[in-house]
Design an enzyme around this catalytic site. Structure first.
Site, mmCIF file in Angstrom:
data_model
loop_
_atom_site.group_PDB
_atom_site.id
_atom_site.type_symbol
_atom_site.label_atom_id
_atom_site.label_comp_id
_atom_site.label_asym_id
_atom_site.label_seq_id
_atom_site.Cartn_x
_atom_site.Cartn_y
_atom_site.Cartn_z
ATOM 1 N N LYS A 155 0.820 -1.210 0.000
ATOM 2 C CA LYS A 155 0.000 0.000 0.000
ATOM 3 C C LYS A 155 0.851 1.255 0.000
ATOM 4 O O LYS A 155 0.508 2.257 -0.610
ATOM 5 C CB LYS A 155 -0.911 -0.027 1.230
ATOM 6 C CG LYS A 155 -1.853 1.125 1.347
ATOM 7 C CD LYS A 155 -3.021 0.941 0.422
ATOM 8 C CE LYS A 155 -3.926 2.132 0.369
ATOM 9 N NZ LYS A 155 -4.614 2.244 -0.936
HETATM 10 C C1 F6R Z 1 -2.907 2.093 -7.287
HETATM 11 C C2 F6R Z 1 -2.233 2.666 -6.136
HETATM 12 C C3 F6R Z 1 -0.862 3.208 -6.311
HETATM 13 C C4 F6R Z 1 -0.713 4.506 -5.501
HETATM 14 C C5 F6R Z 1 0.731 5.008 -5.577
HETATM 15 C C6 F6R Z 1 0.908 6.327 -4.830
HETATM 16 O O1 F6R Z 1 -4.172 1.626 -6.947
HETATM 17 O O2 F6R Z 1 -2.759 2.673 -5.058
HETATM 18 O O3 F6R Z 1 -0.566 3.419 -7.645
HETATM 19 O O4 F6R Z 1 -1.600 5.460 -5.997
HETATM 20 O O5 F6R Z 1 1.595 4.057 -5.048
HETATM 21 O O6 F6R Z 1 0.604 6.186 -3.496
HETATM 22 P P1 F6R Z 1 0.240 7.410 -2.579
HETATM 23 O O7 F6R Z 1 -1.033 7.999 -3.059
HETATM 24 O O8 F6R Z 1 0.132 6.828 -1.209
HETATM 25 O O9 F6R Z 1 1.377 8.398 -2.696
#
Ligand code: F6R
Length: 564
Positions: A559
């Protein structure tokens, strides 16, 4: 990536593992714990997530322990490469998040042989070596001098069973203390609401015990941020999958965000976007697609240059002095984005962030943070946070948008009502060998997200391409087992979409149209284009479910991506 957790107090091993499992979003390919029981250190490591750990632990009470959930960077997924690592004499046990980039050099320098292939395995061995000459605290300082790379490390010492030690650089590490417990973690998620939290600075090292917290810094002694944990609730798991709960939560999101933003001053944002020469939106993955959609909408409305950059590519672009940088992140911890912000700050640029976790590394680094306020997202694939980025971004651009919450929510509900039809479509595409998503203008940007979401959780091959571009090469991929899904939020693009799709069907490919404006589309609902997001998310979800994928924790992913 990886999650580290350390605890001193009085708890059961089950509760300890429950806390650790909250960090699983940072990696879940293997995990492990070490705890002191009757003056013996018990080490348990396993492949897979903490459910596997739970099958092999007992429920004794413990006073001190460390734990780790791993996302492999060095060394295959195996119990030997899982953390905690220990040295041959089993004095020190270490959990590490980050990468020790010079671990090979250090292996040579200290003449280290490890069975584990993990870079982290050298940490307890070097400590063992240093402890012959130095105190533990001085040894930690030497580790900081020796290590090149990123690290949040928690250490347990068999000879000091009431204390945990730590060092930190670039990977997040926080300490929380209440009357009876003290814990250390890569994320506040494993602390209790109401606890006071200390955010460690880079190059901090020290120790925690019930008696005292000792924090030193290798270079300076800048003050540390502290805050009281008060996080909004997670989506309640009504369904078997967090992802489905998080998609269904989206119908509530407009009113929750609009309420929140009634209490936030927006004048500074307005002035910034009006006076800056150009606006640059930055993110990674889905957040980059949200950045691209916002850049498109801002440019239309403000009539000035607005564009998006992938966080890991920021250093490859010239920085113009009159730009304003707006970063987007769900987790607030993405290393690529942290690096981009550091780079822009080194060029004296100001950063505005739109972020779900305000008390996060990105939140702390930014000059100003606008919250998403949708509660933590647990499923690895971003859904409600992605939608919230668009909703907040639009509302910040035109504050009257926040008055539309009932209409937007109604549109989302209309899209959710299509779920039975979506399941039928998912049944068809789940046996396809290739799925195109196509769109023109902003619909192309939606299609990028649709395609990422689908391949991320279903593992099917999927590509997104501009409607008119398909015939310039990619059409070669089309055969009778290919699906091409067109997204249509403006009737202006209808003729082009239909001709592209007919080029696909003439070659045996199957076509589907999703629209909020064309009532003959295969999936049509009435309302705002945000409903399209719900549909593409549900298509991904149901396709993955039909293929029996581990939807909330897809293979190879995590995540929060805290590695470069
Ligand atoms: C796709 C997903 C990833 C995040 C990316 C950025 O479903 O969740 O592509 O969007 O790793 O993560 P954040 O938004 O936490 O910087």
């Amino acid at each position: 990536m990886c999650g580290i957790y350390g605890y001193i107090g009085n708890t059961t091993i089950n509760n300890f593992v429950d806390k650790l499992s909250l960090l699983e979003y940072r990696g879940y390919d293997s995990c492990g714990i070490a705890y002191n029981y009757n003056n013996h250190i018990i080490l348990i490591r396993t492949k897979g997530n903490t459910n596997n750990l739970k099958r092999i632990i007992n429920n004794n009470t413990i006073q001190i322990g460390i734990g780790h959930t791993r996302w492999a960077t060095h060394g295959k997924i195996s119990p030997i490469n899982a953390h905690p690592h220990t040295s041959r004499n089993n004095r020190f046990y270490c959990v590490h998040n980050g990468v020790i980039e010079n671990y090979q050099e250090l292996k040579d320098k200290y003449n280290i042989q490890t069975i584990s292939e993990s870079d982290s395995a050298i940490i307890p061995v070097i400590l063992d070596f240093l402890i012959n000459k130095y105190s533990i605290i001085d040894s930690l300082k030497i580790l900081i001098k020796e290590f090149v790379g990123t690290y949040a490390i928690a250490i347990m010492d068999r000879y000091n069973p009431e204390t945990l030690y730590f060092i930190k650089n670039k990977s997040p590490l926080l300490i929380s203390k209440s009357d009876n417990n003290i814990s250390i973690s890569s994320d506040q998620i494993s602390f209790n609401d109401g606890e006071k939290i200390i955010v460690l600075n880079d190059l901090d090292y020290g120790s925690i015990s019930k008696k005292e917290i000792i924090i030193n810094n290798y270079l300076s002694d800048n003050e540390r941020v502290t805050f009281i944990k008060n996080e909004s609730q997670l989506c309640k798991r009504n369904e078997a999958y967090y992802m489905l709960d998080e998609i269904y939560f989206e119908k509530k999101l407009p009113s929750i965000i609009s309420e929140k933003y009634k209490r936030i001053h927006l004048d500074e944002y307005k002035m910034t976007i009006t006076t800056s020469k150009e606006l640059v939106f930055i993110g990674s993955g889905s957040s980059y697609y949200a950045a691209s959609i916002l850049a498109y909408e801002y440019e239309k409305k403000l009539n000035k240059r607005c564009f998006s950059l992938i966080a890991s590519e920021v250093k490859n672009f010239n920085i113009s002095n009159n730009s304003m940088f707006i970063t987007l992140s769900q987790s607030g911890e993405t290393m690529d984005l942290c690096d981009a912000i550091d780079y822009l700050k080194s060029k004296n640029q100001r950063i505005i962030s739109i972020c779900n976790i305000v008390h996060s590394t990105i939140g702390f680094k930014s000059d100003c943070v606008y919250p998403l306020s949708v509660g933590r997202e647990i499923s690895v694939a971003s859904t409600k946070a992605f939608m919230a980025m668009l909703y907040v971004g639009r509302g910040l651009l035109d504050n009257s948008y926040f008055n539309n919450s009932i209409y937007i929510s109604h549109s989302i509900k209309n899209a959710l009502l299509l779920e039975p039809k979506i399941i039928e479509i998912s049944k068809r595409i789940s046996s396809s060998n290739f799925i195109f998503y196509v769109g023109s203008g902003i619909d192309y940007l939606y299609s990028l997200e649709a395609s990422l979401k689908l391949r991320e959780i279903s593992y099917l091959h999927s590509l997104s391409i501009q409607t008119g571009e398909l015939k310039h090469g990619s059409l070669a991929l089309v055969d009778f087992n290919t699906y091409c899904i067109g997204i249509l939020s403006s009737l202006d693009s209808k003729a082009r979409l239909e001709s592209s799709l007919s080029e696909v069907s003439s070659r045996g490919g199957k076509t589907i149209i999703i629209s909020n404006v064309y009532n003959k589309a295969d999936l049509f609902y009435e309302g705002d284009s945000l409903g399209l997001i719900v549909i593409i998310q549900l298509i991904a979800f149901h396709t993955a479910r039909l293929l029996n994928r581990t939807i909330d924790q897809p293979r190879n992913l995590a995540k929060s991506v805290t590695v470069k």
